[in-house]
Design an enzyme around this catalytic site. Sequence first.
Site, PDB file in Angstrom:
ATOM      1  N   ARG A  45       0.832  -1.210   0.000  1.00 39.55           N
ATOM      2  CA  ARG A  45       0.000   0.000   0.000  1.00 39.55           C
ATOM      3  C   ARG A  45       0.868   1.262   0.000  1.00 39.55           C
ATOM      4  NH1 ARG A  45      -5.237  -1.980   3.608  1.00 39.55           N
ATOM      5  NH2 ARG A  45      -5.601  -3.838   2.370  1.00 39.55           N
ATOM      6  N   ASP A 154     -17.794   6.464   9.198  1.00 37.53           N
ATOM      7  CA  ASP A 154     -16.562   5.718   8.976  1.00 37.53           C
ATOM      8  C   ASP A 154     -15.439   6.743   8.839  1.00 37.53           C
ATOM      9  OD1 ASP A 154     -16.111   2.547   8.007  1.00 37.53           O
ATOM     10  OD2 ASP A 154     -14.474   3.906   7.508  1.00 37.53           O
TER      11      ASP A 154
HETATM   12  C1  LIG Z   1     -14.220  -4.498   8.789  1.00 40.82           C
HETATM   13  S1  LIG Z   1     -15.122  -3.012   8.565  1.00 40.82           S
HETATM   14  C2  LIG Z   1     -16.577  -3.359   9.526  1.00 40.82           C
HETATM   15  C3  LIG Z   1     -17.835  -2.965   8.794  1.00 40.82           C
HETATM   16  C4  LIG Z   1     -19.137  -3.335   9.506  1.00 40.82           C
HETATM   17  N1  LIG Z   1     -19.239  -2.670  10.788  1.00 40.82           N
HETATM   18  C5  LIG Z   1     -19.269  -4.825   9.644  1.00 40.82           C
HETATM   19  O1  LIG Z   1     -19.193  -5.348  10.769  1.00 40.82           O
HETATM   20  O2  LIG Z   1     -19.442  -5.515   8.654  1.00 40.82           O
HETATM   21  C6  LIG Z   1     -14.220  -1.893   9.632  1.00 40.82           C
HETATM   22  C7  LIG Z   1     -14.474  -0.423   9.311  1.00 40.82           C
HETATM   23  O3  LIG Z   1     -13.962   0.374  10.386  1.00 40.82           O
HETATM   24  C8  LIG Z   1     -13.441   1.568   9.847  1.00 40.82           C
HETATM   25  N2  LIG Z   1     -12.488   2.185  10.785  1.00 40.82           N
HETATM   26  C9  LIG Z   1     -11.230   1.799  11.086  1.00 40.82           C
HETATM   27  N3  LIG Z   1     -10.665   2.645  11.949  1.00 40.82           N
HETATM   28  C10 LIG Z   1     -11.595   3.601  12.219  1.00 40.82           C
HETATM   29  C11 LIG Z   1     -11.604   4.755  13.046  1.00 40.82           C
HETATM   30  N4  LIG Z   1     -10.550   5.132  13.775  1.00 40.82           N
HETATM   31  N5  LIG Z   1     -12.731   5.502  13.073  1.00 40.82           N
HETATM   32  C12 LIG Z   1     -13.815   5.151  12.333  1.00 40.82           C
HETATM   33  N6  LIG Z   1     -13.862   4.072  11.528  1.00 40.82           N
HETATM   34  C13 LIG Z   1     -12.764   3.304  11.480  1.00 40.82           C
HETATM   35  C14 LIG Z   1     -12.787   1.103   8.552  1.00 40.82           C
HETATM   36  O4  LIG Z   1     -12.611   2.153   7.630  1.00 40.82           O
HETATM   37  C15 LIG Z   1     -13.749   0.021   8.063  1.00 40.82           C
HETATM   38  O5  LIG Z   1     -14.652   0.520   7.113  1.00 40.82           O
END
Ligand SMILES: C[S@@+](CC[C@H](N)C(=O)[O-])C[C@H]1O[C@@H](n2cnc3c(N)ncnc32)[C@H](O)[C@@H]1O
Length: 295
Positions: A45, A154
């Site tokens: 990345r 997000d």
């Molecule tokens: C694996 S996805 C989970 C999506 C959904 N909640 C689910 O369970 O299917 C994790 C998400 O958390 C977000 N994320 C990671 N760090 C974060 C932060 N500090 N604040 C807000 N969102 C965050 C990522 O961008 C990602 O879209």
Amino acid sequence: MMHNPGQILDEVTISDADFVRIAGLVRSMTGIDLQPHKRAMVAARLAKRLSATGIGSISEYCTRLERGTADDEVSHFINAYTTNMTRFYREHHHFEHLASDTLPPLIENARRGGRVRIWSAGCSSGEEAYGIAFSVLDLCPEARQLDIKILASDIDLDILERAETGHYPKSDADNLPGEQVQTYFDPLPGTPDQLSVNQQARDLIAFRQLNLHAEWPFGGKFDVIICRNVAIYFDLPTQSSLWRRFGEALTETGVLYIGHSEGIDPDNSHLFQIAGRSVFRKNPDNKTTAVKGTS
Ligand SMILES: C[S@@+](CC[C@H](N)C(=O)[O-])C[C@H]1O[C@@H](n2cnc3c(N)ncnc32)[C@H](O)[C@@H]1O
């Protein structure tokens, strides 16, 4: 490692020190804990970001981010290290719990003129938030006329943009009950393999960028917080602070849904009572220990 600006890099080699520096930046900006086994992913990345910015070395790239002289790059940097995997109806027992236990009294309250706030925190490409909207509308088709709102947030702006389109491959809706597919999706003209979430579900949701590891720009409380498969990527102090802050952000009878491999740490267990499988209700008397360890 140096390269010529504009040169397309397939990969970079990162030293131990570079990895520690990148991981430190990601942790301080997002709370995400990049484990050493993520090194190849980090290298790939990073190579893309060096190519895109034309910055000549990892060291210079990090220095610019650390000194705050690469503001345009910050969101690209963050987006590069998020994991966005999600799907409709993921951990469907949560949606069953919402429909049978959590939503009915909230909807009753909204029908009497009350306010209902639901937060999908870390909503990724939106499937979770739309799924919640479908559950609300199943029980309350007139929800748009009441004071019921879903905040879907997000940190990752790219994925939020996708979420807001509400467009999904038809096959993604296979996990959903057929009636919901019929009721809440429209065909997308010109793209027979895609569906579009319809307006009644969209109207309930506000998509916003929000970093869970920073200040939250609201004072009002939430009746429901759904934050699943997000904290799992955070280091332990960030997880612990998140549970404490969710406890504060919930109404007195608020409910928290977390991912199946996440757990409330002992420092915050007194804030919640177990209300289901990875479901917690705010503990009205938070002086007693309600949750033992993790669940
Ligand atoms: C694996 S996805 C989970 C999506 C959904 N909640 C689910 O369970 O299917 C994790 C998400 O958390 C977000 N994320 C990671 N760090 C974060 C932060 N500090 N604040 C807000 N969102 C965050 C990522 O961008 C990602 O879209």
